[in-house]
Design an enzyme around this catalytic site. Structure first.
Site, PDB file in Angstrom:
ATOM      1  N   SER A  10      -4.303   5.547   2.215  1.00 49.56           N
ATOM      2  CA  SER A  10      -3.007   6.239   2.354  1.00 49.56           C
ATOM      3  C   SER A  10      -2.097   4.780   2.234  1.00 49.56           C
ATOM      4  CB  SER A  10      -2.726   7.288   3.803  1.00 49.56           C
ATOM      5  OG  SER A  10      -2.912   6.259   5.113  1.00 49.56           O
ATOM      6  N   GLY A  11      -2.633   3.733   2.369  1.00 49.01           N
ATOM      7  CA  GLY A  11      -1.070   2.542   2.094  1.00 49.01           C
ATOM      8  C   GLY A  11      -0.957   1.717   1.184  1.00 49.01           C
ATOM      9  N   PHE A  12      -0.770   0.979   0.513  1.00 49.09           N
ATOM     10  CA  PHE A  12       0.210   0.097  -0.599  1.00 49.09           C
ATOM     11  C   PHE A  12      -1.317  -0.163  -1.597  1.00 49.09           C
ATOM     12  CE2 PHE A  12       4.354  -1.740   1.783  1.00 49.09           C
ATOM     13  CZ  PHE A  12       4.625   0.102   0.840  1.00 49.09           C
ATOM     14  N   THR A  13      -1.755  -0.635  -0.879  1.00 51.31           N
ATOM     15  CA  THR A  13      -3.206  -1.013  -1.105  1.00 51.31           C
ATOM     16  C   THR A  13      -4.611   0.494  -1.568  1.00 51.31           C
ATOM     17  OG1 THR A  13      -3.602  -3.522  -0.100  1.00 51.31           O
ATOM     18  CG2 THR A  13      -5.448  -2.623  -1.417  1.00 51.31           C
ATOM     19  N   SER A  34      -7.641   9.012   5.046  1.00 49.10           N
ATOM     20  CA  SER A  34      -6.515   8.897   5.404  1.00 49.10           C
ATOM     21  C   SER A  34      -6.493   9.718   6.775  1.00 49.10           C
ATOM     22  CB  SER A  34      -5.236   9.416   4.736  1.00 49.10           C
ATOM     23  OG  SER A  34      -4.652   9.017   5.808  1.00 49.10           O
ATOM     24  N   LYS A  36      -3.919   9.537   9.166  1.00 46.31           N
ATOM     25  CA  LYS A  36      -2.900  10.034   9.519  1.00 46.31           C
ATOM     26  C   LYS A  36      -3.254  11.877   8.544  1.00 46.31           C
ATOM     27  CE  LYS A  36       2.315   8.228   9.767  1.00 46.31           C
ATOM     28  NZ  LYS A  36       2.476   7.476   9.078  1.00 46.31           N
ATOM     29  N   CYS A 151      -4.884 -12.028  -0.254  1.00 46.28           N
ATOM     30  CA  CYS A 151      -3.201 -12.470  -2.063  1.00 46.28           C
ATOM     31  C   CYS A 151      -2.601 -13.757  -2.054  1.00 46.28           C
ATOM     32  CB  CYS A 151      -1.972 -11.257  -1.245  1.00 46.28           C
ATOM     33  SG  CYS A 151      -1.990 -11.178   0.082  1.00 46.28           S
ATOM     34  N   ASN A 318       1.140  -8.913  -6.114  1.00 41.45           N
ATOM     35  CA  ASN A 318       0.107  -9.283  -4.401  1.00 41.45           C
ATOM     36  C   ASN A 318      -0.349  -7.727  -4.650  1.00 41.45           C
ATOM     37  OD1 ASN A 318       2.922  -8.336  -3.871  1.00 41.45           O
ATOM     38  ND2 ASN A 318       1.872  -7.572  -1.961  1.00 41.45           N
TER      39      ASN A 318
END
Length: 351
Positions: A10-13, A34, A36, A151, A318
């Site tokens: 669920s995160g950016f990565t 996820s 959450k 990164c 990144n």
């Protein structure tokens, strides 16, 4: 066809892993976890994926992950180490995007990541391959445990690697790094709110940043001797991107032809590294603006004879080359796919 699970999706990565792997011809994404957002459609958290998948998030459990052949761990530092032993023992290939298996010295985790004791699995640490494809290609073939580099470490190592490899580093290089807000992750903190982040150019962890450990580890390996690095990152007012500048004070000045030879020797066959040093055009050195959305690394250099200094540059996205894209590039090599499968993205411009 490899069945893939993304833990921490669920995160950016995690979102970038989904974006890339959903376009990969040799992959079926069978699991995205996820805690959450359990039970929610993936596209409701990552709206750019709407229409490309009907996958729903599931609870992050070992059992869910073991339904896959390959697991990508997009978890916070200190969490992956709880997953890797059982996954690895079960025969699953693991690509860990946290720092938990990047450093070869078990004691380094006490200093750099404030762990209360040395790494609890030194045997697995020894087996883990540092997943920077241009520098560890042979080790990646068939690898089952890959530690995806950090990164800012990625950009710093790649821009300095030719100088380390060909003996130009005699004094500690000085590295200045600038990173966009997505580097702080999807949760963020108060200083990542719009009113704090907009117009900002702000140093953080100006000394003893944890990526130094990776940079020194890899440059020392290339140089065949200990290399120390002075490294300071800055948060800047962009969303994606990392730009690093390296200052290497040398005993004997190389020529421009020497540097071209060194960079080409190390990276001439790379599908993703571009050497940007042009006399014409609107972008004569690397520029973050022209790598966004891609797995590319733009490297450049300049000579300062007055100061006996070589200045090096690197620009990456990144979230792609600094995380998900590099993970998939390493996965492709490990699993025998074309290295650029799922990664043939031309950068978006203008942006």
């Amino acid at each position: 066809m490899k069945r893939v699970c993304i833990v921490g999706a669920s995160g950016f990565t995690g979102g970038e892993l989904l974006r890339i792997l959903l376009q990969h011809s040799g992959v079926e994404v069978v699991c995205a976890t996820s805690r959450k957002f359990k039970g929610e459609y993936v596209y409701r958290v990552h709206p750019n994926l709407r229409g490309f998948t009907q996958l729903k998030f599931v609870e992050p459990t070992i059992d869910a992950a073991l339904k896959a052949d390959v697991v990508f761990l997009a978890l916070p530092h200190g969490e992956s180490v709880k997953w890797v032993p059982q996954l690895y023992e079960s025969g699953v290939a693991v690509f860990d995007l946290s720092a938990d298996f990047r450093l070869k010295d078990p004691n380094a985790y006490v200093e750099w990541y404030k762990w209360p004791q040395p790494h609890p699995y030194p045997d697995l640490l020894a087996k883990a391959v540092y997943g920077q494809p241009e520098l560890h290609r042979e080790e990646l073939v068939g690898a089952r445990l890959v530690a995806v580099p950090g990164c800012m470490a990625t950009a710093s190592i790649l821009m300095l690697a030719p100088l380390a490899k060909f003996g130009l580093i005699s004094a500690p290089p000085v590295v200045d790094a600038k990173i966009g807000s997505s580097g702080a992750g999807a949760e963020g903190s108060v200083v990542d709110l719009h009113s704090f982040r907009t117009y900002v150019v702000r140093p953080y962890e100006p000394v003893h940043h944890r990526h130094i450990a990776e940079i020194e580890q890899e440059l020392s390996r290339l140089a065949g001797k200990e290399v120390k690095v002075a490294f300071t990152p800055h948060a800047v007012d962009i969303v994606r991107g990392i730009f690093t500048t390296g200052h290497v004070f040398v005993e004997k000045m190389p020529t421009e032809a020497d540097l071209w030879k060194y960079y080409r020797a190390l990276f001439g066959d790379s599908k993703f590294i571009r050497i940007v040093k042009d006399r014409l055009g609107i972008s004569r050195y690397p520029n973050v603006k022209y790598v966004l959305g891609s797995n590319l690394v733009d490297l450049g250099f300049e000579l300062d004879a007055r100061m006996k200094r070589v200045v090096t540059f690197a620009a990456i996205d990144n979230l792609v080359r600094g995380a998900a894209g590099q993970a998939v590039q390493a996965f492709n090599i490990a699993m025998g796919f074309p290295e650029d499968e799922g990664l043939r993205h031309i950068p978006v411009a203008p942006i």
